[in-house]
Design an enzyme around this catalytic site. Sequence first.
Site, PDB file in Angstrom:
ATOM      1  CG  ASN A 221      32.601  43.823  36.379  1.00 59.71           C
ATOM      2  OD1 ASN A 221      32.951  44.800  35.811  1.00 59.71           O
ATOM      3  ND2 ASN A 221      33.243  42.881  36.516  1.00 59.71           N
ATOM      4  CG  ASP A 290      36.306  38.779  42.972  1.00 61.24           C
ATOM      5  OD1 ASP A 290      37.300  38.861  42.724  1.00 61.24           O
ATOM      6  OD2 ASP A 290      35.505  39.578  43.456  1.00 61.24           O
ATOM      7  CE  LYS A 300      18.280  30.778  25.452  1.00 61.29           C
ATOM      8  NZ  LYS A 300      17.375  31.368  24.603  1.00 61.29           N
ATOM      9  CB  ILE A 318      45.081  38.782  37.387  1.00 61.45           C
ATOM     10  CG1 ILE A 318      44.088  38.039  36.823  1.00 61.45           C
ATOM     11  CG2 ILE A 318      46.190  39.122  36.264  1.00 61.45           C
ATOM     12  CD1 ILE A 318      43.247  38.670  35.737  1.00 61.45           C
ATOM     13  CG  PHE A 334      42.379  50.183  40.233  1.00 61.83           C
ATOM     14  CD1 PHE A 334      43.722  50.497  39.679  1.00 61.83           C
ATOM     15  CD2 PHE A 334      41.567  51.446  40.219  1.00 61.83           C
ATOM     16  CE1 PHE A 334      44.077  51.858  39.025  1.00 61.83           C
ATOM     17  CE2 PHE A 334      41.934  52.731  39.444  1.00 61.83           C
ATOM     18  CZ  PHE A 334      43.029  52.522  38.860  1.00 61.83           C
ATOM     19  CE  LYS A 348      39.726  44.009  47.909  1.00 60.81           C
ATOM     20  NZ  LYS A 348      38.666  44.900  47.223  1.00 60.81           N
TER      21      LYS A 348
HETATM   22  O1  PMT Z   1      36.074  50.615  34.017  1.00 58.49           O
HETATM   23  P1  PMT Z   1      35.636  51.773  34.385  1.00 58.49           P
HETATM   24  O2  PMT Z   1      34.294  51.710  33.961  1.00 58.49           O
HETATM   25  O3  PMT Z   1      36.328  52.942  34.068  1.00 58.49           O
HETATM   26  O4  PMT Z   1      35.589  51.584  36.083  1.00 58.49           O
HETATM   27  C1  PMT Z   1      36.838  51.877  36.629  1.00 58.49           C
HETATM   28  C2  PMT Z   1      36.902  50.909  37.699  1.00 58.49           C
HETATM   29  C3  PMT Z   1      35.877  51.183  38.869  1.00 58.49           C
HETATM   30  C4  PMT Z   1      36.468  49.420  37.297  1.00 58.49           C
HETATM   31  C5  PMT Z   1      38.162  50.916  38.459  1.00 58.49           C
HETATM   32  O5  PMT Z   1      38.695  52.154  38.831  1.00 58.49           O
HETATM   33  C6  PMT Z   1      38.534  50.024  39.444  1.00 58.49           C
HETATM   34  O6  PMT Z   1      38.354  49.939  40.677  1.00 58.49           O
HETATM   35  N1  PMT Z   1      39.117  48.513  39.039  1.00 58.49           N
HETATM   36  C7  PMT Z   1      39.325  47.620  40.010  1.00 58.49           C
HETATM   37  C8  PMT Z   1      38.027  46.731  40.197  1.00 58.49           C
HETATM   38  C9  PMT Z   1      37.947  45.475  41.233  1.00 58.49           C
HETATM   39  O7  PMT Z   1      37.915  44.463  40.607  1.00 58.49           O
HETATM   40  O8  PMT Z   1      38.297  46.012  42.491  1.00 58.49           O
HETATM   41  P2  PMT Z   1      38.597  44.460  43.686  1.00 58.49           P
HETATM   42  O9  PMT Z   1      38.537  45.339  44.457  1.00 58.49           O
HETATM   43  O10 PMT Z   1      37.539  43.558  43.213  1.00 58.49           O
HETATM   44  O11 PMT Z   1      40.046  44.065  43.169  1.00 58.49           O
HETATM   45  C10 PMT Z   1      41.216  44.362  43.849  1.00 58.49           C
HETATM   46  C11 PMT Z   1      42.261  44.238  42.610  1.00 58.49           C
HETATM   47  O12 PMT Z   1      42.516  43.019  42.394  1.00 58.49           O
HETATM   48  C12 PMT Z   1      41.980  44.742  41.325  1.00 58.49           C
HETATM   49  O13 PMT Z   1      43.212  45.625  40.943  1.00 58.49           O
HETATM   50  C13 PMT Z   1      41.613  43.819  40.540  1.00 58.49           C
HETATM   51  O14 PMT Z   1      42.156  44.050  39.054  1.00 58.49           O
HETATM   52  C14 PMT Z   1      42.372  42.650  40.942  1.00 58.49           C
HETATM   53  N2  PMT Z   1      41.951  41.311  40.869  1.00 58.49           N
HETATM   54  C15 PMT Z   1      40.889  40.822  41.415  1.00 58.49           C
HETATM   55  C16 PMT Z   1      40.275  39.833  41.326  1.00 58.49           C
HETATM   56  C17 PMT Z   1      40.894  38.847  40.284  1.00 58.49           C
HETATM   57  N3  PMT Z   1      40.529  37.541  40.249  1.00 58.49           N
HETATM   58  N4  PMT Z   1      42.192  39.299  40.027  1.00 58.49           N
HETATM   59  C18 PMT Z   1      42.709  40.427  39.827  1.00 58.49           C
HETATM   60  O15 PMT Z   1      43.657  40.754  39.594  1.00 58.49           O
END
Ligand code: PMT
Length: 413
Positions: A221, A290, A300, A318, A334, A348
């Site tokens: 991403n 995800d 390849k 995580i 986040f 969340k």
């Molecule tokens: O890196 P930059 O370019 O500065 O951009 C910042 C950002 C947009 C990436 C950042 O501000 C941000 O939003 N980060 C979280 C991105 C994300 O994956 O969000 P989510 O809504 O999909 O996930 C929710 C939370 O679960 C997040 O804390 C994520 O780290 C966590 N997660 C998600 C999936 C997974 N398998 N494990 C996780 O821990």
Amino acid sequence: MQILQGKKILLGISGGIAAYKTPELVRRLKDQGADVRVVMTEGAKAFITPLTLQAVSANAVSDSLLDTQAELAMGHIELAKWADFILIAPATADIIAKIAAGMASDLLTTLCLATAAPIAIAPAMNQQMWHNRATQNNINTLTSWGYTVFGPGAGEQACGDVGLGRMLEVDELVTLTCQEFTQPIQKTQEKEQAKPLAGQQWLITAGPTREAIDPVRYISNHSSGKMGFAIATAAQELGANVTIISGPVNLTTPEFCQKIAVNSAIEMHQQATTLAENADIFVACAAVADYRLDTIANEKIKKSHDTMRLNLIKNPDIVADVAAMTNKPFTVGFAAETQDVEHYARGKLARKNLDMIAANNVATSGQGFNSDDNALTVYTANDEKVLPLTNKAELAKQLVQFIQDNYQNSLKS
Ligand code: PMT
């Protein structure tokens, strides 16, 4: 007036070239009225003899944990209790690392563990060694434990380099030692004000993850890591010990922070769940994929078909797994949303059992992924704070402060 009159000062000397200055240091401390005892490491004896230091201090010099005669005269625990103040000068990178690791491998490191007296170190080493992240992390650890660091000074070094790392001059060390006795309360207050996060371990995930398809392709991403690295910088500047677990990014690691580089969500998960055991605060800023491929092709993949299907399986969550740990750190997630931001973010927060979630609208241009700016709305179970659009460095400072306030409140309840 002799400021150190009646004070018992234990001078620890480790093996650096600046050790040649220590006889003068002993003399000058004694001029101020101090009773000085000297402890030397094996390395120190390559630079200066115990006999010289015995002569100037008028006390027997100790250099071994296992010396039966010395233990009979004044055992190491007795020596640790005797001292009103311990000054380690010169303090090499090696002795600093050993003390920060809690080792008791020789007399000097053992005394540091066994004493209740305040300890100051006067680092002396090559400028590159001083700037090395390992040394800086060790220094951060020691200051967070209440150690005082005298210097180092800058200038030309014995090896020919120029920069920070010289042991302070004897005059300066004596003045600073005197201040430890004349201004202890003021110094403590200054330290507390200067470093509100001192002693805290922060663990931060940042950047994207990459999920391999074959040896040359992957799913990922647009995360640049800027937001996570800005949070690391802000926390470190306030005194925290910071470790970043980062996916592939093109950013310089913030000064004094440790970075653990990973590629995939599985690697990030393994590091995060291990390191979170010792973290006070966990901030999950990474954009974790995800899903991953259920099978990664060894070779390849060839373009032999017009269409292609990838079979994806869910990655472990995580932040949810960290939040489910028995001794979980204060856990901040986040939420990157394109619509119904509050609704999805609060979902969340509850589903992943988080203490806090910072939501950003990543559909708005000029903020979010790979931008220098961002805006956040931060939610807890019963609070909400809007952090308006600004650059990520400033935004991170505001977020770290909000996390710290809520973390402190959580410790009270
Ligand atoms: O890196 P930059 O370019 O500065 O951009 C910042 C950002 C947009 C990436 C950042 O501000 C941000 O939003 N980060 C979280 C991105 C994300 O994956 O969000 P989510 O809504 O999909 O996930 C929710 C939370 O679960 C997040 O804390 C994520 O780290 C966590 N997660 C998600 C999936 C997974 N398998 N494990 C996780 O821990």
